[in-house]
Design a protein around this motif. Sequence first.
Motif, mmCIF file in Angstrom:
data_model
loop_
_atom_site.group_PDB
_atom_site.id
_atom_site.type_symbol
_atom_site.label_atom_id
_atom_site.label_comp_id
_atom_site.label_asym_id
_atom_site.label_seq_id
_atom_site.Cartn_x
_atom_site.Cartn_y
_atom_site.Cartn_z
ATOM 1 N N LEU B 33 0.849 -1.372 0.177
ATOM 2 C CA LEU B 33 -0.489 -0.148 0.322
ATOM 3 C C LEU B 33 1.180 0.985 -0.182
ATOM 4 N N GLY B 95 -1.646 -1.358 -3.461
ATOM 5 C CA GLY B 95 -2.676 -0.267 -3.281
ATOM 6 C C GLY B 95 -2.504 1.307 -3.116
ATOM 7 N N LYS B 119 -5.864 0.096 -8.824
ATOM 8 C CA LYS B 119 -5.432 0.613 -7.108
ATOM 9 C C LYS B 119 -5.916 1.001 -6.850
ATOM 10 N N VAL B 121 -7.940 2.102 -3.539
ATOM 11 C CA VAL B 121 -8.570 1.334 -3.186
ATOM 12 C C VAL B 121 -8.520 2.488 -1.716
ATOM 13 N N THR B 276 -6.281 -3.449 -0.209
ATOM 14 C CA THR B 276 -5.489 -3.893 -0.960
ATOM 15 C C THR B 276 -5.019 -5.491 -0.908
#
Lengths: 287, 287
Positions: B33, B95, B119, B121, B276
């Motif tokens: 992330l 993420g 991505k 998130v 994620t």
Amino acid sequence: MSDIDGRAVAKALRAEVAAEAARLRAEGIVPTLAVVVPTDDEGTAWYVRSIRKAAEKEGIDCRVEHLKAAPPNSVGLDEIVAKLQELSADPAVHGVICQTPLPEGVTLSQVGGYISPFKDVDGANSESLGRLAAGLRTFAPATAAAVLELLKREDLTLEGAKAVVVGRSTVVGKPAALLLLNESATVTVCHSRTKDLAAVCREADVLVAAVGRAGMIGADFVKPGATVIDVGTNPTEDGGLVGDVDYEAVAPIAGRLTPVPGGVGPVTTALLLRHTVVAAELTKTHG
Amino acid sequence: MSDIDGRAVAKALRAEVAAEAARLRAEGIVPTLAVVVPTDDEGTAWYVRSIRKAAEKEGIDCRVEHLKAAPPNSVGLDEIVAKLQELSADPAVHGVICQTPLPEGVTLSQVGGYISPFKDVDGANSESLGRLAAGLRTFAPATAAAVLELLKREDLTLEGAKAVVVGRSTVVGKPAALLLLNESATVTVCHSRTKDLAAVCREADVLVAAVGRAGMIGADFVKPGATVIDVGTNPTEDGGLVGDVDYEAVAPIAGRLTPVPGGVGPVTTALLLRHTVVAAELTKTHG
């Protein structure tokens, strides 16, 4: 009760569109709307002819792309996507719409993503819907935009008004609710699972009916004096059209009401054309 | 009244995340992330530390990208966009979130469009929001998703329930309303322009408070037995946090209520982590 005159609003809008189209043509830009028709539905064919006629009357070229499959096959997702991508990339095309119904198993949300947001004059791309939700500049679906256009031309205050939208479709109910929210109405979205729908609707200062069931909004759904926008276009057995609102029953109660035909429909067409000239205008900055 | 235990829900979610992260790591994928921090806000710094700690505890790498400008300048739009594009293109990152507050003149909607939807998130891209509105698979903003996660774990029926969301922000109010609508609740969105807010809220079976004003939802806003989700996180003078709901006043009336802290907050963090690992899982098919 007074009728809201959609035809008069459409006429005013189309005069503006014609003037803008003439200006663009004088600059060498021929505003062009492409309509992708993936099925042989008769109602669609009628509607597409009416769009083409309206567009050409106001100086917009209309390119109808009727996709055909060899029977008994129907047109597939790939062919629709390829056509939408081709039109999205074509600099001579400014607006792209994909007509419903779609072949079985294909959804508008699925194909809408292949229409460039800059050309998405009927707001079919979920990016357009998201931009609408985020309050960013975008093309709203023309029907939802027509609901707001009619309301904003009436002498009423949307800010703080209680608005109830019956129907939660991606093409009408949800975008109309988001547009009303952007105008600071307090917005309730109802649908088939709503309990005591009539009572919820009776709270509304502004009631938007977008369910697709002939005459289901009766007298007991309407607060005296409310403004009622009827988005329904349900075909009758004799080849006519009726709305979702029971006009005879509701007319004595509502303050204002859109008739069907002659309400939302003509404004929707006019806004498709307006969106197309706006999209053509955008090409000057976005290429 | 019973408290809804957000910490217990978060614990269960995080155990699932940890198991999934371990599976991914065994396949050679390190779920990662990236958190872009474009300002020096102290509250943000605290929150980012708590995300990093949570992520690393469950087996997710957390890359904090603190953008810095030479004083007295602040970080510009271009730098934020460039960083989000870089992270969106980086195959080692699954993420991407961009922390608020943003520098003056920059909005989350503006920069969110540069986070790849795969991505995204925390649902900052308007395409993600549009997909949510269209009922397509997407990442919802984690806070809005947390509201739904808490509700779905309670023994209550959202279908046909009257849900009222107070607050119409793009990050919480609107997506929470859309998620509730997808669950077939009858949904009303209220805000600063709503008239007689208490009366509208008193109709709610499910009340979601997301206004950002400490304790503004008092006893007269709540129907006896209602489920109340408090999204507010308002700092107090002594360094604590209070919600938008006046807890002491509402607790005797509500059927269920999320405390602050310990309600929506921990579930939001847990869902960021879940998103994620889902995004990392997606790379197997989307590259």
